[in-house]
Design a protein around this motif. Structure first.
Motif, short mmCIF file in Angstrom:
data_model
loop_
_atom_site.label_atom_id
_atom_site.label_comp_id
_atom_site.label_asym_id
_atom_site.label_seq_id
_atom_site.Cartn_x
_atom_site.Cartn_y
_atom_site.Cartn_z
N ASP A 68 -1.85 7.40 -3.05
CA ASP A 68 -3.31 7.31 -3.14
C ASP A 68 -3.98 8.63 -2.80
O ASP A 68 -4.94 9.04 -3.46
N PRO A 100 -16.70 2.49 -6.14
CA PRO A 100 -16.16 1.32 -5.44
C PRO A 100 -16.00 1.59 -3.95
O PRO A 100 -15.84 2.72 -3.52
N ARG A 101 -16.06 0.53 -3.17
CA ARG A 101 -15.97 0.65 -1.72
C ARG A 101 -14.55 0.42 -1.20
O ARG A 101 -14.35 0.28 -0.01
N ASP A 102 -13.58 0.37 -2.09
CA ASP A 102 -12.21 0.18 -1.63
C ASP A 102 -11.62 1.50 -1.13
O ASP A 102 -12.29 2.52 -1.08
N ARG A 103 -10.37 1.46 -0.72
CA ARG A 103 -9.74 2.63 -0.13
C ARG A 103 -9.66 3.79 -1.12
O ARG A 103 -9.91 4.94 -0.76
N PRO A 150 0.84 -1.20 0.00
CA PRO A 150 0.00 0.00 0.00
C PRO A 150 0.87 1.25 0.00
O PRO A 150 1.91 1.32 0.67
#
Length: 140
Positions: free
Chosen positions: A40, A90-93, A35
């Protein structure tokens, strides 16, 4: 005299011709990518700023066409974009960070446009009447 007619003697049954090393690893055995939270966050903020800029252009079109105040058009459109991103994204980070960035741009942008609302004026260009067209005369 006729023995086994197998072309590859003394080799494993699973052996195939071709280049060595073409074995594939199972996707379950490979490690997930590391990560990178800073990258991000930067990507989410850039995407949110681009979306805010496009919505600002739409708000200017609404101001020029219908006389809708800029802060109202911007706030309503970007609220819709943020809500759609929250519901359909989307429900991701990454999706959650982009939605949070959109919400931040929405609140700060609407507040700043509301503060400077008296300074925003669209003036037409100084064209009072169209130029007269004269046929048959040469310009002097």
């Amino acid at each position: 005299m006729a023995g086994k007619r197998f072309t590859v003697r003394s080799r494993d049954i699973r052996w195939r011709e071709g280049r060595y090393g073409k074995r594939r690893r199972s996707p379950l055995l490979s490690r997930p990518p590391r990560p990178r939270p800073v990258l991000d966050v930067v990507i989410a903020l850039v995407a949110s700023l681009i979306a805010g800029g496009l919505v600002l252009c739409m708000a200017f079109l609404l101001l020029g066409s219908y006389g809708l105040p800029l802060h109202l058009g911007y706030g309503v459109i970007l609220a819709g974009v943020t809500l759609c991103s929250l519901l359909m994204g989307p429900r991701d980070r990454g999706g959650v960070m982009i939605t949070a960035g959109l919400a931040l741009v929405w609140i700060l942008g609407t507040a700043s446009l509301y503060v400077v609302r008296d300074a925003i004026h669209l003036r037409p260009h100084e064209h009072r009447k169209p130029a007269a067209v004269v046929f048959g005369r040469e310009p002097s």
